[in-house]
Write a protein that holds these residues in place. Sequence first.
Motif, PDB file in Angstrom:
ATOM      1  N   SER A   7       0.853  -1.036  -0.053  1.00 11.03           N
ATOM      2  CA  SER A   7      -0.233   0.196   0.215  1.00 11.03           C
ATOM      3  C   SER A   7       0.701   0.962   0.155  1.00 11.03           C
ATOM      4  O   SER A   7       1.958   1.075   0.600  1.00 11.03           O
ATOM      5  CB  SER A   7      -0.906   0.102   0.684  1.00 11.03           C
ATOM      6  OG  SER A   7      -0.022  -0.050   2.150  1.00 11.03           O
ATOM      7  N   SER A   8       0.011   2.323  -0.405  1.00  6.83           N
ATOM      8  CA  SER A   8       0.935   3.628  -0.192  1.00  6.83           C
ATOM      9  C   SER A   8      -0.060   4.597   0.199  1.00  6.83           C
ATOM     10  O   SER A   8      -0.826   4.329   0.008  1.00  6.83           O
ATOM     11  CB  SER A   8       1.432   3.887  -2.064  1.00  6.83           C
ATOM     12  OG  SER A   8       2.481   5.231  -1.480  1.00  6.83           O
ATOM     13  N   THR A   9       0.756   5.722   1.029  1.00  5.77           N
ATOM     14  CA  THR A   9       0.538   6.761   1.086  1.00  5.77           C
ATOM     15  C   THR A   9       0.665   7.626  -0.334  1.00  5.77           C
ATOM     16  O   THR A   9      -0.972   8.292  -0.150  1.00  5.77           O
ATOM     17  CB  THR A   9       1.223   7.363   2.714  1.00  5.77           C
ATOM     18  OG1 THR A   9       2.630   8.313   1.069  1.00  5.77           O
ATOM     19  CG2 THR A   9       1.192   7.272   3.520  1.00  5.77           C
ATOM     20  N   ALA A  10       0.703   7.439  -1.266  1.00  4.80           N
ATOM     21  CA  ALA A  10       0.797   8.276  -2.937  1.00  4.80           C
ATOM     22  C   ALA A  10      -0.658   7.790  -3.184  1.00  4.80           C
ATOM     23  O   ALA A  10      -0.644   6.318  -3.185  1.00  4.80           O
ATOM     24  CB  ALA A  10       1.886   7.970  -3.106  1.00  4.80           C
ATOM     25  N   PRO A  11      -1.100   8.469  -3.928  1.00  4.26           N
ATOM     26  CA  PRO A  11      -2.436   7.943  -4.474  1.00  4.26           C
ATOM     27  C   PRO A  11      -2.202   7.105  -5.719  1.00  4.26           C
ATOM     28  O   PRO A  11      -1.031   7.395  -6.486  1.00  4.26           O
ATOM     29  CB  PRO A  11      -2.943   9.563  -5.198  1.00  4.26           C
ATOM     30  CG  PRO A  11      -1.996  10.608  -4.759  1.00  4.26           C
ATOM     31  CD  PRO A  11      -1.374   9.846  -4.135  1.00  4.26           C
ATOM     32  N   ALA A  12      -3.464   5.356  -5.900  1.00  2.00           N
ATOM     33  CA  ALA A  12      -2.370   5.336  -7.025  1.00  2.00           C
ATOM     34  C   ALA A  12      -2.829   5.877  -8.476  1.00  2.00           C
ATOM     35  O   ALA A  12      -3.871   6.457  -8.373  1.00  2.00           O
ATOM     36  CB  ALA A  12      -3.842   4.056  -6.380  1.00  2.00           C
ATOM     37  N   ARG A  13      -1.984   5.083  -8.966  1.00  2.00           N
ATOM     38  CA  ARG A  13      -2.238   6.283 -10.690  1.00  2.00           C
ATOM     39  C   ARG A  13      -4.176   5.582 -11.106  1.00  2.00           C
ATOM     40  O   ARG A  13      -4.184   4.515 -11.001  1.00  2.00           O
ATOM     41  CB  ARG A  13      -1.570   5.809 -11.607  1.00  2.00           C
ATOM     42  CG  ARG A  13      -1.382   5.931 -12.632  1.00  2.00           C
ATOM     43  CD  ARG A  13      -0.855   5.402 -13.583  1.00  2.00           C
ATOM     44  NE  ARG A  13      -0.873   5.807 -15.151  1.00  2.00           N
ATOM     45  CZ  ARG A  13      -0.717   5.295 -16.311  1.00  2.00           C
ATOM     46  NH1 ARG A  13       0.462   3.424 -16.042  1.00  2.00           N
ATOM     47  NH2 ARG A  13      -0.536   5.097 -16.886  1.00  2.00           N
ATOM     48  N   PRO A  14      -4.418   6.529 -10.804  1.00  2.00           N
ATOM     49  CA  PRO A  14      -6.022   6.047 -11.662  1.00  2.00           C
ATOM     50  C   PRO A  14      -6.156   5.458 -12.914  1.00  2.00           C
ATOM     51  O   PRO A  14      -5.482   5.349 -13.527  1.00  2.00           O
ATOM     52  CB  PRO A  14      -6.572   7.004 -12.218  1.00  2.00           C
ATOM     53  CG  PRO A  14      -5.626   8.379 -12.065  1.00  2.00           C
ATOM     54  CD  PRO A  14      -4.510   7.569 -11.388  1.00  2.00           C
TER      55      PRO A  14
END
Lengths: 143, 94
Positions: B25-32
């Motif tokens: 998981s990431s704190t950065a938004p996942a690429r749409p």
Amino acid sequence: MRRRAPAALVLILALLVSVGCRRQQQGEAESLAPAVSVSDIDLGRSLNPDRSIADNAASFKPSDTIYISVATEGSASSATLTAKWTYEDGQTVDQSTQTISPTGPARTEFHISKPDGWPVGKYTVQVMLNGALAGTKEFEVAP
Amino acid sequence: MGLFDKKKDKPKPKPDFGNVKSGGSSTAPARPPVAAPTAPARTYTVVKGDSLSKIAKREYGDANKWRAIYDANKDIIKDPDLIYPGQVLTIPRG
């Protein structure tokens, strides 16, 4: 003296051109710098809510879930982070990729577990950013 | 005995990592996700004897899908039981 003056002028001009070119090259290098970079990689047994490692470790038990937290800086509309885990002989344990769109400093975590326990030995995890190696961590699993 | 009793070094069997579970998981938004290009909707010109059910049967193989055609053409169909020859209907993707 009159003959030396033009030579000095040419020398000064050459220096100015040289400095100008260097500044331009620096500017080009800055603009070509990757938008996202990996600033830190940590290993541990558990995570904090911000995806940082709660307890750094380089030695694990066979029953542990192993976490790696990758800190990145910068922003990009799309960046791929890959964690490739290998066993001591180079055997691939797991490889997973996340595609992120960071807008600033971010943390991305990967974790692996093995229900029947990790074989004892040394392991390596490679972190790749957009396919290029960004860092490597080694750890061991001991009984 | 002696020299002849030496055990031969067997190659270490490779561990099986087939059941390794992984995640992240990431704190950065996942690429749409990139939306798949959608095919443009087709059109159909109503002929005498047509009904939405008949058109749905012909276009989708299922007469019960007439409502999809009706919903896509509400601007020109006031009553789903009344369509007229010459009307150009949008046929949404099935």
